[in-house]
Design a protein around this motif. Structure first.
Motif, short mmCIF file in Angstrom:
data_model
loop_
_atom_site.label_atom_id
_atom_site.label_comp_id
_atom_site.label_asym_id
_atom_site.label_seq_id
_atom_site.Cartn_x
_atom_site.Cartn_y
_atom_site.Cartn_z
N ALA A 125 5.77 3.38 -9.70
CA ALA A 125 6.83 2.44 -9.37
C ALA A 125 6.31 1.00 -9.42
O ALA A 125 6.99 0.10 -9.92
CB ALA A 125 7.38 2.76 -7.98
N ILE A 126 5.10 0.79 -8.91
CA ILE A 126 4.49 -0.54 -8.97
C ILE A 126 4.32 -0.98 -10.42
O ILE A 126 4.62 -2.12 -10.79
CB ILE A 126 3.14 -0.54 -8.25
CG1 ILE A 126 3.34 -0.36 -6.74
CG2 ILE A 126 2.36 -1.83 -8.52
CD1 ILE A 126 2.05 -0.18 -5.97
N ALA A 127 3.85 -0.07 -11.27
CA ALA A 127 3.63 -0.39 -12.67
C ALA A 127 4.93 -0.79 -13.36
O ALA A 127 4.98 -1.76 -14.13
CB ALA A 127 2.98 0.79 -13.38
N LEU A 128 6.00 -0.07 -13.10
CA LEU A 128 7.29 -0.38 -13.74
C LEU A 128 7.82 -1.74 -13.30
O LEU A 128 8.30 -2.53 -14.12
CB LEU A 128 8.30 0.72 -13.42
CG LEU A 128 8.01 2.11 -14.02
CD1 LEU A 128 9.04 3.13 -13.54
CD2 LEU A 128 7.99 2.05 -15.53
N VAL A 129 7.73 -2.03 -11.99
CA VAL A 129 8.23 -3.31 -11.49
C VAL A 129 7.42 -4.46 -12.06
O VAL A 129 7.97 -5.46 -12.54
CB VAL A 129 8.20 -3.32 -9.95
CG1 VAL A 129 8.51 -4.71 -9.42
CG2 VAL A 129 9.19 -2.31 -9.40
N TRP A 130 6.09 -4.34 -12.06
CA TRP A 130 5.26 -5.43 -12.55
C TRP A 130 5.37 -5.58 -14.07
O TRP A 130 5.22 -6.68 -14.60
CB TRP A 130 3.81 -5.21 -12.15
CG TRP A 130 3.53 -5.69 -10.75
CD1 TRP A 130 3.62 -4.97 -9.60
CD2 TRP A 130 3.12 -7.01 -10.37
NE1 TRP A 130 3.30 -5.75 -8.53
CE2 TRP A 130 2.98 -7.01 -8.97
CE3 TRP A 130 2.86 -8.18 -11.06
CZ2 TRP A 130 2.59 -8.14 -8.26
CZ3 TRP A 130 2.47 -9.31 -10.36
CH2 TRP A 130 2.34 -9.29 -8.98
N THR A 131 5.62 -4.49 -14.78
CA THR A 131 5.83 -4.60 -16.23
C THR A 131 7.05 -5.45 -16.53
O THR A 131 7.04 -6.29 -17.45
CB THR A 131 5.99 -3.20 -16.85
OG1 THR A 131 4.80 -2.44 -16.62
CG2 THR A 131 6.22 -3.30 -18.35
N MET A 133 0.81 -1.21 0.00
CA MET A 133 0.00 0.00 0.00
C MET A 133 0.85 1.26 0.00
O MET A 133 0.38 2.33 -0.40
CB MET A 133 -0.92 0.01 1.23
CG MET A 133 -1.97 -1.07 1.26
SD MET A 133 -2.85 -1.08 2.84
CE MET A 133 -3.32 0.64 3.00
N MET A 134 2.09 1.16 0.46
CA MET A 134 2.94 2.34 0.60
C MET A 134 3.66 2.71 -0.69
O MET A 134 4.22 3.80 -0.80
CB MET A 134 3.96 2.10 1.71
CG MET A 134 3.35 1.72 3.04
SD MET A 134 4.60 1.34 4.30
CE MET A 134 3.55 0.71 5.62
N ALA A 135 3.70 1.80 -1.64
CA ALA A 135 4.43 2.07 -2.89
C ALA A 135 3.63 2.98 -3.80
O ALA A 135 2.40 2.98 -3.79
CB ALA A 135 4.75 0.75 -3.60
N THR A 136 4.32 3.78 -4.60
CA THR A 136 3.66 4.66 -5.56
C THR A 136 3.18 3.86 -6.77
O THR A 136 3.83 2.89 -7.18
CB THR A 136 4.60 5.78 -6.01
OG1 THR A 136 5.76 5.18 -6.62
CG2 THR A 136 5.04 6.62 -4.83
N PRO A 137 2.06 4.25 -7.37
CA PRO A 137 1.50 3.48 -8.49
C PRO A 137 2.45 3.33 -9.68
O PRO A 137 2.53 2.27 -10.28
CB PRO A 137 0.25 4.27 -8.87
CG PRO A 137 -0.12 5.00 -7.64
CD PRO A 137 1.16 5.34 -6.96
#
Length: 312
Positions: free
Chosen positions: A134-140, A128-132
């Motif tokens: 950053a999450i998108a780049l990691v999951w991509t 929940m603390m991660a920015t969207p």
């Protein structure tokens, strides 16, 4: 003499009363007006301006003209708009159901007493603390068909490489997977609050009556945490229906238009195709959809009784 004295006393009392300063009624307007100005500037004016733009044929670089409801009539025959609406509904439904189910299971697990429970709770809520973005780049990177770690892990159990966000049939479930990973902890925290408020006496009585674990969950736990589950549904529904950042950062609505929700289509229309008038009409319709969804959820929430166990 007595009557004269009483009369003088009455006159003196009247003079004293008249001499007291009159207290004015409190005036709150000096404190209210600044707030009203801020609300009008931040909320009211943008929506009034959006309504005005939705009645215009307004494409950047071309002459602006008033066309009334033509943009809304155009929406009714726009197959891409209805496709984006369907994508939004599917994405919202899956993004609510999956975190609700997994978050409830996690809450039941973390409600039990075991070593390092507090530490594991803290680790569980970290997404929940991660920015969207950053999450998108990691999951991509994790979704990459050749270099992604997910396909590498699936190869150990004999599952071939999946295309994840690069295939039209799997892109929305893949995006829902990211949404579920990020927001399941929120549902867990809400349900944990409900479990903490549940009294223990009914469970003791159920154990005396010979109830098993499933019966206690079905007839005791679920009715008492139902209002908390409904709060989680409301929060997740409103958040998922307007999701934009993760979808745009990962797919930009692709491949093709397979993951294009209303938010993405609206953004592309207004800021990629520069059709401001049509994009504004789409924004108004999207706002109506959100209001209707919120109204339905609040009606369902109002029927979820906090004292349901007492009614039984």
């Amino acid at each position: 003499m007595v009557s004269v004295s009483i009369e003088n006393t009455a006159k003196t009392t009247k003079l004293v009363r008249r001499s007291k300063p009159t207290r004015l009624a409190p005036n709150y307007w000096p404190f209210v007006i600044p707030a009203l100005i801020v609300i009008a500037a931040v909320i009211v004016f943008p929506w009034v301006f959006t309504l005005w733009m939705s009645a215009q044929r307004w494409t950047l670089g071309q002459e602006q003209s008033f066309i009334g409801f033509d943009n809304y009539i155009r929406l009714a025959s726009d197959a891409r708009f209805w496709e984006s609406l369907w994508h939004t509904l599917v994405y919202t439904t899956l993004s609510v159901v999956a975190p609700l189910f997994l978050g409830t299971l996690a809450a039941l697990l973390f409600d039990a007493q075991f070593p390092l429970r507090g530490f594991l709770r803290g680790v569980f809520v970290m997404p929940m603390m991660a920015t969207p973005v950053a999450i998108a780049l990691v999951w991509t990177m994790m979704f990459h068909p050749q270099l992604g770690v997910l396909n590498y892990l699936l190869s150990f159990i004999g599952i071939g490489p999946l295309e994840w966000i690069y295939n039209q049939s799997t892109v929305i479930p893949s995006l829902v997977l990211v949404e579920t990973w990020q927001w399941t902890p929120l549902v867990m925290l809400i349900v944990l609050g409900g479990l903490a408020a549940v009294p223990r006496e009914p469970y003791e009585s159920a154990e005396i009556d010979g109830a098993n674990a499933w019966q206690k969950f079905r007839y005791l736990t679920m009715p008492m945490i139902a209002p908390f589950l409904m709060i989680a549904v409301i929060i997740r529904s409103i958040d998922a229906v307007k999701s934009f950042d993760i979808i745009y950062a990962m797919t930009q609505g692709g491949p093709g238009t397979a993951s294009e929700t209303i938010n993405i289509y609206l953004y592309n229309t207004a800021f990629a195709y520069y059709d401001i008038g049509y994009g504004s009409a789409m924004a108004v319709m999207f706002f109506i959809v959100i209001i209707a969804l919120s109204f339905v959820l609040l009606m369902v929430r109002a029927r979820t009784q906090w004292n349901e166990m007492e009614d039984r």
